[in-house]
Design an enzyme around this catalytic site. Structure first.
Site, PDB file in Angstrom:
ATOM      1  N   ASP A   1       0.861  -1.180   0.000  1.00  0.00           N
ATOM      2  CA  ASP A   1       0.000   0.000   0.000  1.00  0.00           C
ATOM      3  C   ASP A   1       0.910   1.247   0.000  1.00  0.00           C
ATOM      4  OD1 ASP A   1      -2.415   1.598   0.662  1.00  0.00           O
ATOM      5  OD2 ASP A   1      -1.420   1.818   2.593  1.00  0.00           O
TER       6      ASP A   1
ATOM      7  N   ASP B   1      -0.158   5.223   0.773  1.00  0.00           N
ATOM      8  CA  ASP B   1      -0.345   6.246   1.819  1.00  0.00           C
ATOM      9  C   ASP B   1      -0.502   5.595   3.192  1.00  0.00           C
ATOM     10  OD1 ASP B   1      -0.749   9.043   0.449  1.00  0.00           O
ATOM     11  OD2 ASP B   1      -1.769   7.570  -0.810  1.00  0.00           O
TER      12      ASP B   1
HETATM   13  O1  LIG Z   1      -4.541   2.947  -0.525  1.00  0.00           O
HETATM   14  P1  LIG Z   1      -3.634   4.074  -0.138  1.00  0.00           P
HETATM   15  O2  LIG Z   1      -2.380   4.146  -0.960  1.00  0.00           O
HETATM   16  O3  LIG Z   1      -3.373   4.108   1.342  1.00  0.00           O
HETATM   17  O4  LIG Z   1      -4.450   5.394  -0.517  1.00  0.00           O
HETATM   18  C1  LIG Z   1      -5.602   5.739   0.260  1.00  0.00           C
HETATM   19  C2  LIG Z   1      -5.988   7.172  -0.047  1.00  0.00           C
HETATM   20  O5  LIG Z   1      -4.810   7.952   0.187  1.00  0.00           O
HETATM   21  C3  LIG Z   1      -4.889   9.359  -0.055  1.00  0.00           C
HETATM   22  O6  LIG Z   1      -5.591   9.972   1.017  1.00  0.00           O
HETATM   23  C4  LIG Z   1      -4.992   9.732   2.288  1.00  0.00           C
HETATM   24  O7  LIG Z   1      -3.646  10.266   2.273  1.00  0.00           O
HETATM   25  C5  LIG Z   1      -3.546  11.721   2.162  1.00  0.00           C
HETATM   26  C6  LIG Z   1      -2.055  12.073   2.103  1.00  0.00           C
HETATM   27  O8  LIG Z   1      -1.386  11.622   3.251  1.00  0.00           O
HETATM   28  C7  LIG Z   1      -4.250  12.360   3.360  1.00  0.00           C
HETATM   29  O9  LIG Z   1      -4.181  13.793   3.245  1.00  0.00           O
HETATM   30  C8  LIG Z   1      -5.716  11.893   3.401  1.00  0.00           C
HETATM   31  O10 LIG Z   1      -6.348  12.401   4.579  1.00  0.00           O
HETATM   32  C9  LIG Z   1      -5.795  10.354   3.413  1.00  0.00           C
HETATM   33  O11 LIG Z   1      -7.151   9.920   3.332  1.00  0.00           O
HETATM   34  C10 LIG Z   1      -5.488   9.643  -1.405  1.00  0.00           C
HETATM   35  O12 LIG Z   1      -5.786  11.009  -1.510  1.00  0.00           O
HETATM   36  C11 LIG Z   1      -6.729   8.811  -1.727  1.00  0.00           C
HETATM   37  O13 LIG Z   1      -7.078   8.974  -3.094  1.00  0.00           O
HETATM   38  C12 LIG Z   1      -6.406   7.341  -1.500  1.00  0.00           C
HETATM   39  O14 LIG Z   1      -7.557   6.543  -1.760  1.00  0.00           O
END
Ligand SMILES: O=P(O)(O)OC[C@H]1O[C@H](O[C@H]2O[C@H](CO)[C@@H](O)[C@H](O)[C@H]2O)[C@H](O)[C@@H](O)[C@@H]1O
Length: 265
Positions: free
Chosen positions: A46, A48
């Protein structure tokens, strides 16, 4: 500490790996409990909250300076069996990891990029009227950030936590208009709408049918509820689910340190 060691040892035993002692790794002082990587793994990562530290907004994430090099090294050590499985759109993943274009899943599995670079997509795009409704919500609640992806729609409320109930209510109202076609995802300080057919299990199942992934032990590393389908798919193939909270003390930097060990195999 004894129970933490037991956790690590049972994971290692599961894949027939040699258990490590905490003193073997310099990073162990920060509490890495993940098993020693092995060359017969297929690694699903993964992005983020796992490889990248969480930031205030999706576009303000900071790319760690050696991450691309370490991913490249790890992919080489695993004969190419390394995939990124993220909620982000594929173009965004490629932009962050440039010049790498790794196999994997984007938009929580709506799109799977196969090892030959072709894409396998599922699920309808979110109806345009829903995007408009989210944009109006953003206008009414300053600080809410709307992210529009080809198959997913996100309302981030990290910078407007008081808006969470409004975001959730709107998402539920929209989903009720197309019962069964879409699902609500509880993401980190965000609500996402994704096609029901898309889950993070899809890239695992799809890639494990193909070289260089087929025949290897899948190991899925993730931090979020959205990763649980990927965890289940890895376990269903006899592999491992490593959640960042349990195995890496909730620290993406510890995942990155561990990734260097994969690259050194
Ligand atoms: O599946 P992932 O790689 O973990 O992605 C999940 C979502 O991540 C992003 O949002 C998240 O991270 C941002 C940056 O750290 C943060 O600002 C936000 O609050 C989190 O929800 C991304 O923007 C999404 O599109 C992804 O689905």
């Amino acid at each position: 500490m004894a129970s933490r060691a037991r956790l690590r040892d049972s994971a290692s035993e599961h894949l027939g790996l040699e258990a490590e002692t905490m003193k073997d790794s310099p990073s162990s002082v920060r509490g890495i409990l993940a098993p020693a990587p092995a060359p017969n793994w297929a690694l699903f990562l993964d992005l983020d909250g796992t490889l990248l530290d969480i930031a205030a907004t999706p576009s303000s994430v900071v790319m760690p300076p050696t991450l691309v090099r370490d991913l490249q090294g790890a992919a080489r050590a695993l004969n190419g069996a390394l995939a990124i499985v993220s909620g982000r759109a594929l173009g965004e993943i490629d932009r962050l990891l440039y010049p790498l274009r790794l196999a994997g899943g984007s938009e929580h599995g709506a799109v799977v990029r196969l090892p030959d670079g072709t894409q396998d997509q599922t699920g309808a795009p979110v109806p345009p009227g829903w995007v408009q409704a989210f944009i109006e919500l953003q206008r009414a609640h300053p600080g809410v950030l709307i992210e529009v992806k080809p198959h997913n729609l996100v309302a981030h409320f990290r910078n407007a936590p008081a808006a969470e109930t409004h975001v959730r209510r709107l998402a539920e109202e929209l989903l009720a208009r197309e019962p069964g076609a879409f699902e609500l995802l509880e993401a980190k300080m965000a609500i996402e709408i994704r096609p029901s057919a898309a889950t993070k299990a899809r890239p695992v199942y799809r890639l494990m049918e193909l070289a260089p992934f087929a025949g290897r032990y899948p190991v899925f590393v993730g931090d979020d509820v959205t990763d649980e389908d990927g965890f289940a798919a890895a376990r269903a193939h006899g592999g491992l689910a490593l959640d960042v909270a349990t195995y890496f003390g909730g620290q993406p930097r510890d995942v990155r340190d561990w990734l260097k060990r994969v690259a050194d195999l």
